[in-house]
Motif scaffolding. Structure first.
Motif, PDB file in Angstrom:
ATOM      1  N   MET A  58       0.840  -1.204   0.000  1.00 13.20           N
ATOM      2  CA  MET A  58       0.000   0.000   0.000  1.00 13.20           C
ATOM      3  C   MET A  58       0.874   1.254   0.000  1.00 13.20           C
ATOM      4  O   MET A  58       0.630   2.201  -0.751  1.00 13.20           O
ATOM      5  N   ALA A  59       1.916   1.241   0.823  1.00 12.09           N
ATOM      6  CA  ALA A  59       2.827   2.392   0.881  1.00 12.09           C
ATOM      7  C   ALA A  59       3.544   2.568  -0.456  1.00 12.09           C
ATOM      8  O   ALA A  59       3.611   3.676  -1.003  1.00 12.09           O
ATOM      9  N   ALA A  60       4.049   1.462  -1.003  1.00  9.83           N
ATOM     10  CA  ALA A  60       4.840   1.542  -2.238  1.00  9.83           C
ATOM     11  C   ALA A  60       3.971   1.887  -3.448  1.00  9.83           C
ATOM     12  O   ALA A  60       4.485   2.341  -4.469  1.00  9.83           O
ATOM     13  N   SER A  61       2.678   1.664  -3.343  1.00 12.16           N
ATOM     14  CA  SER A  61       1.775   1.956  -4.456  1.00 12.16           C
ATOM     15  C   SER A  61       1.299   3.403  -4.454  1.00 12.16           C
ATOM     16  O   SER A  61       0.663   3.853  -5.409  1.00 12.16           O
ATOM     17  N   ASP A  62       1.594   4.122  -3.386  1.00 15.41           N
ATOM     18  CA  ASP A  62       1.127   5.515  -3.275  1.00 15.41           C
ATOM     19  C   ASP A  62       1.850   6.368  -4.319  1.00 15.41           C
ATOM     20  O   ASP A  62       3.083   6.314  -4.425  1.00 15.41           O
ATOM     21  N   PRO A  63       1.133   7.167  -5.076  1.00 14.68           N
ATOM     22  CA  PRO A  63       1.783   7.933  -6.153  1.00 14.68           C
ATOM     23  C   PRO A  63       2.817   8.938  -5.671  1.00 14.68           C
ATOM     24  O   PRO A  63       3.686   9.336  -6.445  1.00 14.68           O
ATOM     25  N   ALA A  64       2.751   9.340  -4.400  1.00 12.06           N
ATOM     26  CA  ALA A  64       3.723  10.315  -3.886  1.00 12.06           C
ATOM     27  C   ALA A  64       5.046   9.663  -3.500  1.00 12.06           C
ATOM     28  O   ALA A  64       6.030  10.350  -3.244  1.00 12.06           O
ATOM     29  N   VAL A  65       5.050   8.312  -3.464  1.00 13.39           N
ATOM     30  CA  VAL A  65       6.217   7.604  -2.916  1.00 13.39           C
ATOM     31  C   VAL A  65       7.270   7.338  -3.994  1.00 13.39           C
ATOM     32  O   VAL A  65       6.946   6.932  -5.117  1.00 13.39           O
ATOM     33  N   ASP A  66       8.520   7.575  -3.614  1.00 11.89           N
ATOM     34  CA  ASP A  66       9.658   7.308  -4.495  1.00 11.89           C
ATOM     35  C   ASP A  66      10.259   5.930  -4.218  1.00 11.89           C
ATOM     36  O   ASP A  66      10.543   5.174  -5.136  1.00 11.89           O
ATOM     37  N   ARG A  67      10.469   5.646  -2.931  1.00 14.04           N
ATOM     38  CA  ARG A  67      11.080   4.377  -2.524  1.00 14.04           C
ATOM     39  C   ARG A  67      10.555   3.940  -1.162  1.00 14.04           C
ATOM     40  O   ARG A  67      10.186   4.771  -0.343  1.00 14.04           O
ATOM     41  N   VAL A  68      10.614   2.629  -0.950  1.00 12.37           N
ATOM     42  CA  VAL A  68      10.346   2.053   0.371  1.00 12.37           C
ATOM     43  C   VAL A  68      11.507   1.115   0.666  1.00 12.37           C
ATOM     44  O   VAL A  68      11.801   0.217  -0.127  1.00 12.37           O
ATOM     45  N   PHE A  69      12.189   1.334   1.784  1.00 17.91           N
ATOM     46  CA  PHE A  69      13.333   0.496   2.134  1.00 17.91           C
ATOM     47  C   PHE A  69      12.920  -0.564   3.151  1.00 17.91           C
ATOM     48  O   PHE A  69      12.298  -0.248   4.169  1.00 17.91           O
ATOM     49  N   VAL A  70      13.286  -1.820   2.838  1.00 18.09           N
ATOM     50  CA  VAL A  70      12.997  -2.939   3.741  1.00 18.09           C
ATOM     51  C   VAL A  70      14.269  -3.760   3.923  1.00 18.09           C
ATOM     52  O   VAL A  70      15.238  -3.604   3.167  1.00 18.09           O
ATOM     53  N   ASN A  71      14.270  -4.644   4.896  1.00 18.81           N
ATOM     54  CA  ASN A  71      15.395  -5.545   5.101  1.00 18.81           C
ATOM     55  C   ASN A  71      15.650  -6.365   3.828  1.00 18.81           C
ATOM     56  O   ASN A  71      14.700  -6.804   3.175  1.00 18.81           O
ATOM     57  N   PRO A  72      16.918  -6.584   3.448  1.00 16.91           N
ATOM     58  CA  PRO A  72      17.210  -7.307   2.202  1.00 16.91           C
ATOM     59  C   PRO A  72      16.568  -8.703   2.125  1.00 16.91           C
ATOM     60  O   PRO A  72      16.112  -9.112   1.053  1.00 16.91           O
ATOM     61  N   ALA A  73      16.517  -9.399   3.270  1.00 18.69           N
ATOM     62  CA  ALA A  73      15.909 -10.735   3.246  1.00 18.69           C
ATOM     63  C   ALA A  73      14.396 -10.649   3.038  1.00 18.69           C
ATOM     64  O   ALA A  73      13.794 -11.540   2.422  1.00 18.69           O
ATOM     65  N   LEU A  74      13.798  -9.573   3.512  1.00 23.43           N
ATOM     66  CA  LEU A  74      12.365  -9.375   3.257  1.00 23.43           C
ATOM     67  C   LEU A  74      12.132  -9.020   1.791  1.00 23.43           C
ATOM     68  O   LEU A  74      11.171  -9.475   1.168  1.00 23.43           O
ATOM     69  N   LYS A  75      13.045  -8.215   1.248  1.00 26.14           N
ATOM     70  CA  LYS A  75      12.926  -7.892  -0.186  1.00 26.14           C
ATOM     71  C   LYS A  75      13.018  -9.172  -1.015  1.00 26.14           C
ATOM     72  O   LYS A  75      12.277  -9.355  -1.988  1.00 26.14           O
ATOM     73  N   ARG A  76      13.919 -10.068  -0.625  1.00 28.55           N
ATOM     74  CA  ARG A  76      14.053 -11.331  -1.364  1.00 28.55           C
ATOM     75  C   ARG A  76      12.749 -12.133  -1.310  1.00 28.55           C
ATOM     76  O   ARG A  76      12.313 -12.712  -2.310  1.00 28.55           O
ATOM     77  N   LEU A  77      12.138 -12.148  -0.131  1.00 26.53           N
ATOM     78  CA  LEU A  77      10.853 -12.857  -0.003  1.00 26.53           C
ATOM     79  C   LEU A  77       9.784 -12.214  -0.883  1.00 26.53           C
ATOM     80  O   LEU A  77       8.974 -12.906  -1.505  1.00 26.53           O
ATOM     81  N   LEU A  78       9.795 -10.875  -0.933  1.00 24.42           N
ATOM     82  CA  LEU A  78       8.816 -10.180  -1.786  1.00 24.42           C
ATOM     83  C   LEU A  78       9.041 -10.520  -3.253  1.00 24.42           C
ATOM     84  O   LEU A  78       8.088 -10.686  -4.023  1.00 24.42           O
ATOM     85  N   CYS A  79      10.313 -10.618  -3.646  1.00 23.81           N
ATOM     86  CA  CYS A  79      10.630 -10.952  -5.042  1.00 23.81           C
ATOM     87  C   CYS A  79      10.106 -12.341  -5.412  1.00 23.81           C
ATOM     88  O   CYS A  79       9.669 -12.575  -6.542  1.00 23.81           O
ATOM     89  N   GLU A  80      10.180 -13.251  -4.427  1.00 23.59           N
ATOM     90  CA  GLU A  80       9.791 -14.641  -4.691  1.00 23.59           C
ATOM     91  C   GLU A  80       8.277 -14.855  -4.591  1.00 23.59           C
ATOM     92  O   GLU A  80       7.771 -15.909  -4.972  1.00 23.59           O
ATOM     93  N   ALA A  81       7.579 -13.849  -4.066  1.00 23.88           N
ATOM     94  CA  ALA A  81       6.130 -13.992  -3.856  1.00 23.88           C
ATOM     95  C   ALA A  81       5.385 -13.900  -5.190  1.00 23.88           C
ATOM     96  O   ALA A  81       5.926 -13.418  -6.189  1.00 23.88           O
ATOM     97  N   PRO A  82       4.128 -14.372  -5.210  1.00 25.57           N
ATOM     98  CA  PRO A  82       3.330 -14.282  -6.451  1.00 25.57           C
ATOM     99  C   PRO A  82       3.225 -12.851  -6.987  1.00 25.57           C
ATOM    100  O   PRO A  82       3.033 -12.644  -8.182  1.00 25.57           O
ATOM    101  N   THR A  83       3.345 -11.878  -6.073  1.00 24.42           N
ATOM    102  CA  THR A  83       3.249 -10.479  -6.496  1.00 24.42           C
ATOM    103  C   THR A  83       4.617  -9.909  -6.871  1.00 24.42           C
ATOM    104  O   THR A  83       4.783  -8.691  -6.977  1.00 24.42           O
ATOM    105  N   GLY A  84       5.594 -10.789  -7.071  1.00 20.62           N
ATOM    106  CA  GLY A  84       6.969 -10.343  -7.299  1.00 20.62           C
ATOM    107  C   GLY A  84       7.157  -9.407  -8.482  1.00 20.62           C
ATOM    108  O   GLY A  84       8.115  -8.640  -8.518  1.00 20.62           O
TER     109      GLY A  84
END
Ligand SMILES: [Zn+2]
Length: 305
Positions: A186-212
């Motif tokens: 929801m945060a990353a989809s906001d049109p005002a947002v440039d970037r959202v920083f998360v832990n690298p291992a969480l980013k990896r999980l997001l990449c592997e998710a169906p919504t990757g």
């Protein structure tokens, strides 16, 4: 074992270095001001004038800040004692949008950490970014038992959001589930947002998710720590021509570059950044100097003594 409150603080401290792919372009003619981070931290009031984010996220200041109320629909702000619940009005509006959106989607209470100091700038604790009123820290989840509108002043200072992932084992906790993922999305989809920083291992999980491959994924970038909160950075607002934008994020952040975060080189880089960051001292654009000048009203009061 680090106490949760300390872990939250430690994460905030290390969250201040700009990622290699996210280093802001230097503002025109940056200068070393005589003002120290302590002086910026001592500013208790907003700088008057129209809202202006000035300089870069890690070397800048903020004029005409808005203050995020401690409590609002769907969100609560922690650690008010730091006096960092100030930001460009666009940031305050973003947090309000996120709180309302999370409540509508039943994602739980949004807990908010640092925005900026009243006039932005570097912080005495070494916080490197959050300087232009366009950055905000948000918990992946609320501390257990915290309910909207029912947070005591003591708990507001004492509590920290629960961790979503173990920094050593990279094992996720119960916090990392559909609610946390949806909140990040929801945060990353906001049109005002440039970037959202998360832990690298969480980013990896997001990449592997169906919504990757979802478009918002490209705005989610890895950064050290960020195991109990994510960091949202807005784009430069249209009213701030002296705001230094970042280059658009390269790719979706899921490629081989992501693996660098799990190498010894990443650990060494983090150590080096912490060491040099402490020695470097704050450098903000010359345009920020006026925000530290005594206001006319203060001069009048001083003369009357
Ligand atoms: Zn942050």
């Amino acid at each position: 074992m680090v106490a949760p409150a300390l872990a939250w603080l430690a994460a905030l401290l290390v969250a201040t270095n700009p990622p290699p792919e996210a280093i802001a372009k230097p503002a025109a003619a940056p200068v070393m001001l005589p003002a120290s981070a302590r002086e910026w931290g001592a500013q208790q009031t907003r700088a008057p004038g129209e809202p202006r984010a000035i300089g870069g996220f890690s070397a800048g200041c903020l004029q005409g800040a808005a203050t995020l109320p401690p409590t609002g629909p769907g969100y609560e702000v922690l650690h008010l004692g730091r006096n960092r619940n100030h930001g460009h009005p666009a940031l305050v509006e973003f947090v309000r949008r996120l709180g309302k959106g999370a409540r509508r989607a039943h994602l739980g209470l949004v807990v908010v950490g640092d925005l900026s100091q009243p006039r932005g700038g570097p912080t005495p604790s070494g916080h490197r970014s959050h300087q232009t009123g366009l950055d905000v820290d948000v918990g992946y989840a609320a501390p257990p038992g915290v309910r909207a509108g029912q947070l005591s002043a003591v708990d507001r200072e004492r509590l920290s959001p629960p961790v979503a992932i173990d920094l050593t084992t990279h094992k996720t906790t119960a916090v990392w589930g559909p609610h946390a993922v949806s909140l990040v999305a929801m945060a990353a989809s906001d049109p005002a947002v440039d970037r959202v920083f998360v832990n690298p291992a969480l980013k990896r999980l997001l990449c592997e998710a169906p919504t990757g491959k979802a478009p918002w994924q490209a705005r989610v970038r890895p950064w050290w720590a960020h195991h109990d909160h994510f960091h949202v950075r807005l784009k430069c607002p249209a009213d701030s021509p002296a705001c230094t934008p970042q280059d658009p994020p390269a790719g979706d952040g899921c490629g081989p570059g992501l693996e660098w975060w799990f190498t010894g080189d990443s650990t060494a880089t983090r150590t080096r950044r912490k060491e040099t960051g402490e020695k470097a001292g704050p450098k903000v654009p010359a345009a920020c100097a006026v925000l530290l000048a005594p206001e006319p009203s203060q001069l009048v009061r001083a003369a009357a003594k």
